[in-house]
Design an enzyme around this catalytic site. Structure first.
Site, PDB file in Angstrom:
ATOM      1  N   GLY A  49       3.848 -52.566  49.901  1.00  0.00           N
ATOM      2  CA  GLY A  49       4.745 -52.078  50.943  1.00  0.00           C
ATOM      3  C   GLY A  49       6.164 -52.497  50.617  1.00  0.00           C
ATOM      4  N   GLY A  72       6.129 -56.985  55.762  1.00  0.00           N
ATOM      5  CA  GLY A  72       5.197 -57.963  56.307  1.00  0.00           C
ATOM      6  C   GLY A  72       4.025 -58.282  55.402  1.00  0.00           C
ATOM      7  CB  SER A  86       2.797 -53.109  43.477  1.00  0.00           C
ATOM      8  OG  SER A  86       2.259 -53.172  44.763  1.00  0.00           O
TER       9      SER A  86
END
Length: 214
Positions: A44, A49, A118
């Site tokens: 993400g 988070g 990523s």
């Protein structure tokens, strides 16, 4: 036990380097830990988070008596990957190395949590292909960039908008969202506790938290 590396992995290796098969097997380690090993690959945007939720999941796993280890993006760059920058090529190498480390942890019988942006689908797929089927679960921490910027816990978005940071994912470097993640988490809609509970529930439903066929 055969080598966990496939032929493609070995193409660049010298003929003098062979895989050493240990007496203690992956199945032995899983049996000792009474769990199925797996990589939970949290992906993400920065500020979504990932690390916070992954940390909460690991705490819940510990309370259940499960063996896990969290590989965090910033922490890994302090050691193993401290020689890498943030260009697309360095990001690719960063994920390649982490994939290999995660694979070793899976062989140890552990549940591995990795918290990395990523950004590229192909890199996440490459890590998936390092592992056996069902040993990789993609966890998409799906948070709108507007929310990530509002949080901006490290002040990185502000610096990126000011041109002080180059190749920042979501600003001047692409983030390719997962198409079909095994677990889809929306931190803008649910609390950290609720997100962690969702992930642990998925692990339980899929049979990873007890030694049985997944």
């Amino acid at each position: 036990m055969n080598s966990p590396y496939n032929k493609k992995d070995n193409e660049s290796l010298s003929d003098d380097i062979v895989w050493h098969n240990a007496t203690v097997t992956h199945a032995d380690r899983e049996s000792l830990k009474q769990q199925k090993s797996v990589v939970l690959w949290f992906t993400g945007l920065s500020g979504s988070g990932k690390s916070t939720v992954a940390n909460a999941v690991e705490s819940k796993l510990l309370s259940l008596g499960k063996f896990s280890y969290l590989l965090d993006g910033d922490n890994v760059r302090h050691g193993l990957n401290k020689d890498l920058g943030f260009s697309d090529q360095d990001r690719i190498e960063n994920i390649r190395r982490i994939g290999e480390v995660a694979k070793l942890f899976v062989d140890s019988g552990s549940i591995v949590l990795t918290a990395f942006i990523s950004p590229f689908i192909s890199d996440r797929q490459q890590v998936r292909e390092l592992l056996q089927p069902q040993q990789f679960l993609e966890v998409f921490i799906d948070t709108p960039i507007e929310v990530c910027e509002q949080r901006d816990p490290k002040g990185l978005y502000k610096k990126a908008r000011a041109g002080e940071i180059k190749h920042f994912t979501g600003i001047d470097s692409e983030y390719q969202a997962p198409v079909s993640p095994e677990i889809h988490v929306k931190t803008a809609e649910f609390s950290v506790e609720q997100c962690a509970e969702q992930i642990v529930a998925q692990l339980e439903q899929r049979g990873y938290l007890k030694l049985s066929a997944v």
